[in-house]
Design a protein around this motif. Structure first.
Motif, PDB file in Angstrom:
ATOM      1  N   THR A   1       6.361   0.004  -9.095  1.00  0.00           N
ATOM      2  CA  THR A   1       7.162  -0.656  -8.072  1.00  0.00           C
ATOM      3  C   THR A   1       8.600  -0.673  -8.532  1.00  0.00           C
ATOM      4  O   THR A   1       8.974  -1.463  -9.392  1.00  0.00           O
TER       5      THR A   1
ATOM      6  N   PRO B   1       8.689  -1.220  -2.629  1.00  0.00           N
ATOM      7  CA  PRO B   1       7.851  -0.028  -2.440  1.00  0.00           C
ATOM      8  C   PRO B   1       6.445  -0.294  -2.926  1.00  0.00           C
ATOM      9  O   PRO B   1       6.214  -1.128  -3.786  1.00  0.00           O
TER      10      PRO B   1
ATOM     11  N   ALA C   1       7.714   7.265  -8.957  1.00  0.00           N
ATOM     12  CA  ALA C   1       6.624   6.312  -8.726  1.00  0.00           C
ATOM     13  C   ALA C   1       5.482   6.935  -7.944  1.00  0.00           C
ATOM     14  O   ALA C   1       4.336   6.506  -8.069  1.00  0.00           O
ATOM     15  N   THR C   2       5.771   7.946  -7.131  1.00  0.00           N
ATOM     16  CA  THR C   2       4.700   8.603  -6.380  1.00  0.00           C
ATOM     17  C   THR C   2       3.853   9.497  -7.279  1.00  0.00           C
ATOM     18  O   THR C   2       2.723   9.829  -6.924  1.00  0.00           O
TER      19      THR C   2
ATOM     20  N   TYR D   1      11.950   6.066  -7.025  1.00  0.00           N
ATOM     21  CA  TYR D   1      10.861   6.036  -6.058  1.00  0.00           C
ATOM     22  C   TYR D   1      10.028   7.311  -6.135  1.00  0.00           C
ATOM     23  O   TYR D   1       8.792   7.266  -6.040  1.00  0.00           O
TER      24      TYR D   1
ATOM     25  N   ASP E   1       7.098   2.547   2.067  1.00  0.00           N
ATOM     26  CA  ASP E   1       6.337   3.340   1.104  1.00  0.00           C
ATOM     27  C   ASP E   1       7.256   4.158   0.206  1.00  0.00           C
ATOM     28  O   ASP E   1       8.360   4.555   0.584  1.00  0.00           O
ATOM     29  N   ASN E   2       6.788   4.425  -1.001  1.00  0.00           N
ATOM     30  CA  ASN E   2       7.594   5.110  -2.017  1.00  0.00           C
ATOM     31  C   ASN E   2       8.038   6.497  -1.577  1.00  0.00           C
ATOM     32  O   ASN E   2       9.177   6.909  -1.812  1.00  0.00           O
TER      33      ASN E   2
ATOM     34  N   PRO F   1       1.475   4.851  -9.939  1.00  0.00           N
ATOM     35  CA  PRO F   1       2.670   4.457  -9.185  1.00  0.00           C
ATOM     36  C   PRO F   1       3.201   3.105  -9.653  1.00  0.00           C
ATOM     37  O   PRO F   1       2.445   2.214 -10.002  1.00  0.00           O
TER      38      PRO F   1
END
Length: 646
Positions: A28, A42, A293-294, A290, A256-257, A26
């Motif tokens: 940011t 995030p 990123a997860t 985002y 949170d992402n 992940p």
């Protein structure tokens, strides 16, 4: 893995299993957003379920009237004052999530119990929580639970599934929104009406219902499809603006992402339909950042699809087409794939590519087997629009190949000259671009191909022009095509496999008896007779202790390693289970057969009966079915009454 017999015929073995982009840790994403003053940063986090996208109804669906106390102001208030619901999904979303493991359930590892008998992943950062009453809500009223997107389906038998599935397959989200209130219909009467029964007095101080969450409200919008433009229309734009404000309020308190990816992409939907296309594009692009990123495959596909729709409305069709194609994968649920094909068809319609549009609509219908009444209605409207335009302007250019849509050049294809008994390469038009001079020729991967000349016993690496990148004198007697920037090679052709890059730099030292191409950031390897997996740095992620590592999918394919969700089926002492990309055991090796379904695991017992586990390895459907097709149908039934948003 002796590649000495590999030739052009290897093409077929790779076309259905093209490796996806590797999953990274992940990240940011940039804190600034184009359309909101929120500056929260995030943080990496675990998986988080999200509503699947859907198209608009051909006409506004018939819906039950909401309780009169639920005003637009209530919707806006829920986004700014109901801190506990910051991460709540739309009502239909929660209903969907309780059936779909579902689908974002790539969550792995130990987690705290959520009160339903399942383990929920612990958030990576502190999130607002209320009292223990929230955990009870997951049983009593799933649509109102605080962490709706993290919900998992309860362990069920067929009868228990039926109770929770809501019955009819095509129930719309608004019906579900009011379903919990069905037994309280008398309370919806006016005080005068209530006072006429049994001498009861009007309840002047009756407690008002809780505010409607903006995500729930968005899921309940009865979108209308313009029959000329095939674009969604909001029946009440003012209400949609209030919903968008509510989503903004939730974003202001969400870090949170996963949640930010979901909320930003949903706000992009609202802005797009309202005609604020610049805002929609900014939100949609940030949502993709985002989502990526997860590291969650399905979440990223959803974000890309919503970005594609924003681009389509702006007339940026080339990028929209590419995003629809990138998002649509055989590893997604068929219902979601059908929706992606439907929206890709609308994008082709905008461009006058009517034949290509029809192919997308046909594929959408095929994936749902004609059993999705809402999809059927929307496609009927779309086909009517196609027929009207085709009558005036024709069907437009011929359909494009996938390489054209994705914007990737089509690599040269190996061809064999029977007179010379040598291999060469031809371009897409059949023109020779690399002469027939090789005794063996592998297909091109990532712009490179391994070839062997008749006079040599070792392989060389060439680019698409035929220039050598790695000469044969490096001594590789066996090679594996490049994948994710690396290729496995062997000096003796029998073992001691190592991984090199295109510059012939050794990235993973020799030592493996067998190795398979990298897929989704991992490669299956065999050492001392046992199978495991390594990452591109050579770190052993899955210990080499299993007797087999290969992943059968519900559509009949088998991938040589890990799925896009980072899951692989392993075998130990004749029993099969599932491990994730971190090496954690999701399903212990205890079943004769395990098949990875897009939202679950299909498992068979010793007696040949089939059932299903959710993505955390918990029982989902009891093993009572005679075949896996019946289990797939049961899963589809559990998913059929959700109403997701695109």
């Amino acid at each position: 893995m002796d590649a000495s017999t590999a030739g052009a015929s290897a093409d077929a073995a790779t076309t259905t299993d093209a490796p996806a982009a590797p999953v990274h840790a992940p990240i940011t994403p940039p804190p600034a957003e184009p359309t909101t003053a929120d500056t929260s940063v995030p943080v990496p986090d675990g998986p988080h379920a999200e509503p699947e996208p859907h198209g608009a109804m051909a006409a506004a669906p018939e819906r039950l009237s909401p309780a009169p106390e639920r005003t637009p102001n209530d919707v806006a208030a829920s986004g700014t004052t109901e801190t506990r619901q910051d991460d709540a999904a739309p009502e239909s979303t929660a209903d969907e999530t309780t059936r779909e493991t579902i689908a974002d359930g790539t969550a792995q590892g130990p987690a705290a119990a959520d009160g339903t008998g399942h383990s929920a992943p612990a958030p990576s950062t502190p999130e607002p929580v209320d009292t223990a009453a929230d955990t009870d809500a997951t049983v009593a009223a799933p649509a109102q639970q605080a962490q709706a997107d993290d919900a998992e389906p309860s362990p069920t038998s067929t009868e228990h599934d039926a109770d929770h599935a809501g019955g009819a397959e095509h129930t719309n989200s608004t019906e579900h929104a009011d379903a919990d209130d069905a037994d309280d219909a008398q309370d919806r009467r006016t005080p005068e009406e209530a006072g006429t029964d049994d001498g009861a007095e009007p309840a002047a101080d009756a407690e008002p219902p809780p505010p409607v969450d903006p995500e729930q409200a968005l899921a309940a919008v009865g979108w209308e499809l313009d029959p000329l433009t095939l674009r969604e229309q909001a029946p009440d734009p003012a209400q949609l603006r209030v919903i968008r404000d509510g989503l903004t309020g939730k974003l202001d308190t969400t870090l949170d992402n996963r949640s930010r990816a979901r909320l930003l992409s949903l706000r992009a939907v609202a802005s797009r339909v309202l005609g604020d296309l610049d805002d929609a594009l900014g939100d949609a692009r940030l949502a993709v950042t985002y989502a990526e990123a997860t590291g969650e495959f399905r979440r990223t596909a959803l974000a890309r699809a919503r970005l594609a729709e924003a681009l389509r409305w702006r007339g940026e069709h080339a990028e929209a087409d590419r995003l629809f194609a990138e998002a649509n994968s055989p590893e997604l649920p068929d219902r979601l794939r059908a929706l992606l094909h439907e929206h890709a068809g609308r994008c082709c319609f905008d461009q006058g590519r009517l034949t290509e549009a029809c192919l997308h609509f046909e594929r959408a219908l095929d994936l749902r087997h004609g059993e999705d009444a809402q999809l059927n209605a929307r496609v009927e409207v779309a086909l009517d629009a196609v027929a009207e335009r085709a009558a005036a302007d024709g069907f437009g250019p011929p359909p494009r190949r996938p390489e054209e849509v994705l914007g990737t050049p089509r690599p040269p294809v190996a061809t064999f000259d029977e007179e010379q008994e040598l291999w060469g390469y031809a371009d897409a038009d059949g023109e020779m671009v690399i002469a027939h001079r090789y005794a063996e020729a592998q297909p091109f991967h990532e712009g490179m191909a391994w070839v062997r000349r008749p006079e040599a016993s070792r392989w060389a690496l060439i680019d698409t022009s035929g220039a050598a990148l790695i000469e044969a004198n490096n001594g590789y007697r066996a090679v594996v095509p490049f994948s994710e920037g690396l290729s496995w090679v062997s000096m003796d052709g029998k073992g001691r496999w190592m991984a090199v890059d295109r510059m012939n730099i050794v990235k993973i030292p020799p030592g493996y008896e067998e190795a398979r191409p990298f897929r989704n950031g991992l490669a299956a390897v065999r050492q001392n007779g046992g199978w495991g997996a390594v990452d591109p740095t050579g770190e052993v992620v899955v210990p080499t202790r299993y007797h087999r590592l290969g992943t059968p999918l519900a559509d009949g394919r088998e991938v040589d390693g890990f799925t896009a969700d980072g899951l692989a089926v392993v075998e130990l002492a004749g029993r099969r289970g599932v491990v994730d990309r971190a090496g954690r055991v999701v399903v212990p090796p205890a079943y004769p057969t395990v098949v990875v379904h897009p939202v679950a695991f299909l498992v068979a017992t010793e007696s040949g009966r089939w059932g299903a586990l959710d993505r955390r390895g918990e029982p989902l459907i009891d093993p009572v079915h005679p075949g896996r097709a019946a289990v797939v149908a049961e899963i589809d039934r559990l998913l059929a009454d959700a109403s997701p948003v695109l």
